[in-house]
Design a protein around this motif. Structure first.
Motif, short mmCIF file in Angstrom:
data_model
loop_
_atom_site.label_atom_id
_atom_site.label_comp_id
_atom_site.label_asym_id
_atom_site.label_seq_id
_atom_site.Cartn_x
_atom_site.Cartn_y
_atom_site.Cartn_z
N GLY A 62 0.80 -1.23 0.00
CA GLY A 62 0.00 0.00 0.00
C GLY A 62 0.82 1.26 0.00
N GLN A 63 2.17 1.16 0.04
CA GLN A 63 3.00 2.37 0.11
C GLN A 63 2.87 3.19 -1.17
OE1 GLN A 63 6.99 1.73 1.51
NE2 GLN A 63 7.68 3.77 0.92
N SER A 66 -0.44 4.97 -1.12
CA SER A 66 -0.39 6.13 -0.21
C SER A 66 0.32 7.31 -0.86
CB SER A 66 0.32 5.75 1.09
OG SER A 66 -0.37 4.74 1.78
N THR A 69 -2.02 8.90 -3.41
CA THR A 69 -3.12 9.57 -2.71
C THR A 69 -2.66 10.91 -2.16
OG1 THR A 69 -4.12 7.45 -2.12
CG2 THR A 69 -4.83 9.38 -0.88
N GLU A 70 -1.48 10.92 -1.56
CA GLU A 70 -0.93 12.18 -1.01
C GLU A 70 -0.70 13.21 -2.11
OE1 GLU A 70 2.61 10.90 0.92
OE2 GLU A 70 1.55 9.81 2.52
N LYS A 93 -7.37 4.11 2.15
CA LYS A 93 -6.37 4.88 1.41
C LYS A 93 -7.01 5.95 0.51
CE LYS A 93 -2.72 2.63 2.84
NZ LYS A 93 -1.66 3.28 3.63
N ASN A 95 -8.78 5.77 -2.32
CA ASN A 95 -8.59 5.59 -3.76
C ASN A 95 -9.95 5.55 -4.46
OD1 ASN A 95 -9.47 2.62 -3.68
ND2 ASN A 95 -7.86 2.78 -2.12
#
Length: 527
Positions: A62-63, A66, A69-70, A93, A95
């Motif tokens: 999931g990195q 993330s 998303t950021e 997250k 998405n």
């Protein structure tokens, strides 16, 4: 062209997604590792969206999601497993959606989502809900889909926002609102906006089927029962967005057709019920002037009403009709069209209307007409006359119908040119041509044969042609040409006989004209 970033360390996944995205005209960037993802993002910040593997090799699960998303990039997550715990982790997250790689249509669905994101692309949406918590959740979901979101805590505030902000195309309204409930709110919206202009999705915590029916009857496009998952919410939006895009595309096509295609629709009685802008522009009538009229409003005086009736009879018998028709614009100018009339039937085979498609061939007809005219007198030229005479002989070869030819020329024309100049001579020829055009009837065809010679084809027996020639001779000798005085013409008249052809007919007319010249000129002789 929109750019899609694919982040996955599987070569087969990358290749398949790249192929499908290219077919939909997307530019594709590939990152096979987290490091490549960071490097690409440094140079390409204007990404449409990203497809990203949840379990990218070399970094924590999931990195990569993330990171995107950021950066505010709408992302679709790919995963090789879908446990309930994992689904919750992915939802957290923020998405757009997640897709299980093991589904046979997984990658088609990914492209489907990307297409919907392209269609949404900062469209305006309004959320009407008096719960701050629910409003926040719905607003977040919509923003993840790239909507520009407005919020209202009451129906009255929602109506005010609709008046203030143009082009709001989606409304998400709760049923329970202060003062005015969702059904009443939707009813007010529908008085201003059709279901094709404004998508309304109602939200309700009730399980009552009657309430759902009331919401739909009031004008909601769809409804969602609370509580709901983001995936369900998104899927409802995608479905409405897909339909809206099809309608918008159809409207764009129809606008182009309306502006550039000369067409109309009539009821089965032939009364116009739709006229395109292109048709109105071509004929000079407004749409209001045409609605309720028949196409006989365009009828040129040279086109008989019987022809229009014959055309419609042919449509009824043969199923369609096509051909060239001479129409008339509102200002009286001729307007030639290649016309196609086709009937339209409903699903039961019942005739409902006719469609008239037109291709403007006025310019072509004008060129064709110019090619048949004598440049000086604007009468028909010799080539055109010969063709018409040949066609007429072919038509009359099996009948007893008579045709006559009147041959005439200007007496002592060379003297007019030598004494007064060629300009005056041309004036005499043009004046005679105007007289002939004015006096001839629809059964006649006049042409300039050459020099000062003219010829008239008359679909009448010899005695009628002789009478007209004598009338024309007297009219000519009465014209005052000023300092030139008057001019006279000699005439030769004949008609077809058994065993004749065009050559024999014209030769006999020429002999009759020769006789008139030798007999003192300014007279009519027949053979």
């Amino acid at each position: 062209m929109k750019t899609v970033l694919v982040v996955d360390d599987s070569e087969s996944v990358v290749s398949l997604l790249q192929l499908k995205l290219h077919k939909k005209n997307y530019a594709v960037l590939i990152a096979r590792s987290y490091a490549e993802l960071q490097k690409i993002f440094e140079k390409n910040r204007s990404l449409h969206c990203a497809i990203v593997d949840w379990n990218l090799e070399g970094v924590e699960k999931g990195q990569a999601v993330s990171f995107l998303t950021e950066q505010g990039i709408p992302s679709i997550v790919l995963s090789g497993e879908l446990s309930l715990d994992l689904q919750e982790q992915i939802r957290d997250k923020k998405n757009v959606d997640y897709v299980y790689k093991g589904d046979i249509f997984a990658f088609d669905y990914v492209v489907y989502i990307i297409d919907r994101l392209r269609e949404i692309d900062n469209r305006k949406a309004l959320v009407v809900n008096d719960s701050k918590t629910q409003t926040y959740v719905i607003k977040t979901y919509l923003e993840e889909l790239t909507f520009q979101v407005f919020v209202a805590s009451s129906a009255e505030e929602g109506l005010a926002l609709m008046d203030t902000h143009a082009n709001i195309q989606f409304v998400f309204t709760d049923y329970i609102l202060p003062k005015m409930n969702g059904v009443q709110f939707i009813s007010k919206l529908r008085k201003k906006f059709s279901p094709e202009e404004l998508i309304i999705i109602a939200l309700t915590g009730s399980t009552s089927r009657d309430l759902a029916i009331h919401l739909l009857k009031a004008g909601a496009n769809d409804f969602i029962s609370k509580p709901f998952r983001k995936e369900e919410f998104n899927k409802r939006i995608f479905k409405e967005m897909e339909l809206l895009s099809i309608l918008e595309e159809n409207r764009r096509y129809m606008a182009i057709i309306d502006d550039y295609v000369i067409f109309s629709r009539t009821d089965i009685q032939g009364r116009i019920k739709y006229a395109s802008t292109a048709l109105c522009r071509a004929v000079g009538y407004s749409k209001e002037e045409l609605l309720g009229q028949t196409h006989k409003i365009f009828r040129h005086p040279d086109t008989s009403i019987d022809k229009y009736n014959d055309i419609l009879a042919s449509v009824s018998k043969m199923g369609s009709w096509s051909g060239e028709v001479r129409n008339q614009k509102k200002d009286g100018r001729p307007f030639w069209v290649n016309l196609l009339i086709t009937p339209v039937f409903d699903h039961n085979g019942k005739l409902t209307e006719y469609i008239y498609l037109r291709n403007d061939i006025t310019a072509r007809k004008e060129i064709e007409t110019l090619a048949t005219l004598d440049y000086l007198t604007k009468l028909k030229n010799r080539k055109y006359f010969d063709a018409k005479l040949a066609a007429l002989f072919l038509k009359y070869s099996q009948t007893a119908d008579r045709i006559s030819v009147i041959f005439f020329d200007v007496d002592f024309f060379k003297k007019i040119n030598d004494t007064h100049g060629h300009e005056k001579g041309d004036f005499v020829l043009k004046s005679l041509a105007r007289l002939v055009r004015k006096q001839m009837n629809k059964k006649m065809l006049a042409a300039r044969w050459g020099g000062e010679e003219f010829i008239i084809l008359d679909k009448e027996p010899l005695q009628f042609a002789e009478k007209f020639a004598e009338f024309l001779r007297r009219q000519i000798e009465m014209i005052d040409f000023g300092n030139m005085g008057t001019v006279t013409c000699s005439f030769g008249v004949t008609s077809n006989r058994s065993g004749d052809n065009e050559v024999l007919l014209l030769k006999r007319a020429d002999e009759a004209l020769y006789n008139a010249k030798n007999s003192g000129r300014n007279q009519v002789r027949t053979l």
